[in-house]
Structure formats: C-alpha cells, structure tokens
Design a protein around this motif. Structure first.
Motif, PDB file in Angstrom:
ATOM      1  N   TYR A 139       0.740  -1.251   0.051  1.00  0.00           N
ATOM      2  CA  TYR A 139      -0.046   0.088  -0.059  1.00  0.00           C
ATOM      3  C   TYR A 139       0.943   1.469  -0.212  1.00  0.00           C
ATOM      4  CZ  TYR A 139      -4.216  -2.918   1.116  1.00  0.00           C
ATOM      5  OH  TYR A 139      -5.207  -3.397   0.744  1.00  0.00           O
ATOM      6  N   THR A 169     -10.244  -3.639   3.811  1.00  0.00           N
ATOM      7  CA  THR A 169      -9.196  -3.283   2.918  1.00  0.00           C
ATOM      8  C   THR A 169      -9.531  -3.822   1.242  1.00  0.00           C
ATOM      9  OG1 THR A 169      -8.375  -5.489   3.613  1.00  0.00           O
ATOM     10  CG2 THR A 169      -7.475  -3.386   4.863  1.00  0.00           C
ATOM     11  N   TYR A 215      -3.466   2.850   6.008  1.00  0.00           N
ATOM     12  CA  TYR A 215      -4.571   1.707   5.844  1.00  0.00           C
ATOM     13  C   TYR A 215      -5.568   2.471   4.885  1.00  0.00           C
ATOM     14  CZ  TYR A 215      -2.373  -0.915   9.504  1.00  0.00           C
ATOM     15  OH  TYR A 215      -1.390  -1.684  10.166  1.00  0.00           O
ATOM     16  N   ALA A 261      -4.793   2.385  -0.111  1.00  0.00           N
ATOM     17  CA  ALA A 261      -4.849   1.595   0.935  1.00  0.00           C
ATOM     18  C   ALA A 261      -6.065   0.350   0.846  1.00  0.00           C
ATOM     19  CB  ALA A 261      -4.781   2.016   2.507  1.00  0.00           C
TER      20      ALA A 261
END
Length: 396
Positions: free
Chosen positions: A156, A206, A329, A168
């Motif tokens: 990422y 994700t 993230y 992310a």
C-alpha cells in the motif's frame, strides 16, 4: 548502501507524508478521537496498531458503533499477540512457496487505473490434494497472514508513492471457472473459512472491489452458501460475472496490468507467469529505495524515543502525531450524510460522559485539598490539648 543518499531528502519531504497519511475527514477525526478516549477509559494503553487509519477501519466495519467496534478492535489486538503476528512476518520461512503457487495459482499483479494493487486467484485450478502435501493448513494460514502484513506495510505505501495519492485497498479477481461443491473438501472448507475469518475480523475495510469471473451453475450453488458468511458492506463490493467479463475488467484495469489469461496484454514471461512475478510498484527500485530509507529513519526515531529524545516522524520533523509506514490503511470515501445525526449523537454522548467525569475529578481534588487544610489547622489545637492533658495528669 543505495538507500543512504535518499535518506536525508526523505526525512524532509512533507509531500511524501501527505501522500502516505492521506486526507482526514473532520467528522472521522472526531469519532476516532472519541474512540481513543473510550479505549483509554477501558484501560487500553494505545500504542502500536492504534493509528488513525486502523481505528477508523474498525469503526467503519461496525457502522461507527463505538462499543461494537471497541470489542472487535480489542479482539484484534488479542489475536495479534496470541498468533504472534509480528514474529510470523519476520521469521516465517515459507520454503514451499513456489510449489504452493503451482498447485494454488494466486498472487498480486499490477495495479488498477486508480493505483490500487490487483490480487488474482484461480480457484478452479487449485489442486487440493497436492496443496496439502506440499504444506499444511497451519503453515498456509501463517503465509496468508504474512502476505496481509506485507500488503499493509509495504504494498500500500509503495502504491501510494507511485500514484502520488493515498492507496490502502485492493481490487481482487477470483476466477471460479469449473468450481462447484466438489472443489471444496472438508479440509479445503476449513482452510477457506479460517482465511475468511482472519480477513474479515482482523483486516477489515481493505477490499475495494471483488470481481468473481467465470461463474457457472456449479459456483452459483456454492455462492448461496458463501454469502451467508459475508456482511452487507462486503457483499456490496462484490460483482459476480460469467464468461463475458473482459470488458468490465478493462474498464477498471489497464491491459498492461492484466494477464493475457484474463484478457489483458501481460505475460510476465521473465518470471514464469504473471502470478509468480508479484509485479507492482512495491518491486520498483525507485520506490523501494525510498520506502527502505523511511523504514530506517523510523527505526532510528523509535530508538531515540526509547532513549528519551523527542519523537520525530519518519520524515525528520518533530510532531505529536507520528506517522509510520505501518499506519497506512484504507481511506475509503466518506460515509453518506445519513450517518450524520447518529454519528454526532454518539460523539456528544461520549463527550458528555468525559466532561462529567473530569468535573467530578476536579470537585474531588478540591474537596481533598480543603480537607487537608482543615486537618492541618486542627493540628495545633490538638497539640495544645495533649499538653493540657499531660499537665493535668501530673498535677493529679
């Protein structure tokens, strides 16, 4: 040695920091702060794996319900400790990697048109018997976790630097040609459900999109059973396609990043095929040099912090909110405004509790201070009284 000349420049680059951290929605920042306070009052000392984006992922997964998200997050921390996730990432020697790839075709390959990594699995070509001969379910689960960690901490950030924007989340393609109930033996079902549990419970939010292609009648029967294990947020990201999937995939992924067996142009002939290549920005030397330099700088900052020096971020600037490579993230688009009122109500309710607690503590401190003054004031008369009693006893 190659990373050293880049290190100084990396440390000073605020633009890289902005790319990796991404923009923060003010509403999200408020509820994340409330979430931190809730965790703190529960006795949770926030440290590693408690950055803004990680907490936000767990909140999103539970529709911003602080209590449910808290329980899910605490279970995540407990799992990381009991499963020794950090040690797996550093110590796992998955020597059967190539053999596993041959009997279970899967891997990352390129990026979509936005810059997200693309992950591909060819379930219909899995040789279950051979897979469980070359590895065990336990080792394969550990391998899967190590790959998840690599994606979070390396792929990422690399995609973010390459695309010059925060990346992310993943676009996945699941080729289910010829897949039916017979493809999932009892050991295979156990392995599938264990991986599904890990991904949904410990790496939420994700997945950007999942394309299931070559879905025939056999898979559609299986799909009805699989749907029961998926939440609505995940189901909304999944598109099930038949054999005419190429046009849809090419709208999302450039032909150069799509293997020929999926209708693209890439063969990765130098690497034994696309699913062996791990093609992507995370293997681009111009990107990996920067990432490695940032990790080295971050490690030095961690050592300085342990030794009592002021903490600095991975870019050399002193800041109260350190941004680590590991902290990058998912940052999906902001939720719809329909969440506004419940969202604000949760924040106001928690803030009211916090303010009330602070007021009670302050009142208690004032009362203790006043009591202490009274006791000290009584000290001298008590001494005089003691003297009078002693004198009276002597006279008597």
């Amino acid at each position: 040695m190659m990373s050293l000349p880049f290190k100084k420049g990396v440390q000073k680059s605020k633009s890289l920091l902005a790319i990796l951290e991404g923009s923060h929605d003010p509403k999200d920042e408020q509820i994340v702060d409330s979430f931190r306070q809730l965790l703190f009052f529960e006795g949770q000392l926030l440290g590693k794996n408690s950055d803004y984006h990680t907490l936000l992922r767990f909140l999103r997964m539970r529709d911003y319900d602080l209590t449910i998200a808290k329980n899910m997050y605490l279970n995540y921390l407990k799992w990381r400790e009991e499963f020794h996730v950090d040690e797996i990432s550093e110590e796992l020697n998955f020597e059967e990697f190539n053999e596993v790839k041959r009997c279970y075709p899967h891997g990352f390959h390129g990026v979509d048109r936005y810059g997200r990594p693309v992950y591909i699995e060819r379930i219909g070509r899995v040789n279950q018997n051979r897979l469980l001969e070359v590895t065990t379910s336990e080792r394969f689960v550990k391998y899967h976790v190590s790959e998840q960690e690599k994606t979070m901490n390396w792929r990422y950030p690399a995609c973010s630097l390459a695309a010059k924007k925060h990346i992310a989340s993943t676009v996945s393609i699941l080729d289910v040609k010829d897949v039916g109930m017979s493809n999932f033996s009892k050991p295979a079902r156990h392995l599938f459900l264990e991986i599904l549990k890990i991904d949904s419970h410990y790496y939420p939010e994700t997945l950007h999109r999942l394309f299931i292609i070559n879905a025939g009648s056999g898979f559609k029967v299986l799909w009805k059973a699989i749907r029961a294990f998926l939440d609505q947020r995940t189901l909304a990201k999944i598109q099930v396609l038949g054999s005419n999937y190429t046009k849809t995939l090419l709208e999302v992924i450039d032909p150069s990043n799509l293997p020929t067996f999926l209708g693209g142009d890439c063969t990765c002939s130098d690497y034994g095929g696309c699913l062996f290549s791990d093609k992507g920005p995370w293997n681009d030397p111009s990107i990996t040099i920067i990432l490695q330099a940032m990790i080295e700088a971050e490690k030095e900052n961690g050592d300085e912090e342990k030794n009592g020096f002021a903490p600095t971020d991975a870019f050399g600037g002193i800041t109260p909110d350190i941004v680590h490579i590991k902290d990058v993230y998912d940052a999906t688009p902001s939720r719809d405004d329909t969440f506004g009122q419940p969202f604000l109500q949760k924040i106001l309710t928690l803030q009211s509790v916090v303010d009330d607690t602070k007021a009670k503590i302050q009142a208690l401190e004032a009362a203790l201070k006043e009591t202490k003054s009274v006791i000290e004031g009584l000290g001298q008369p008590m001494e005089e009284l003691k003297k009078q009693i002693i004198v009276s006893k002597r006279r008597s």
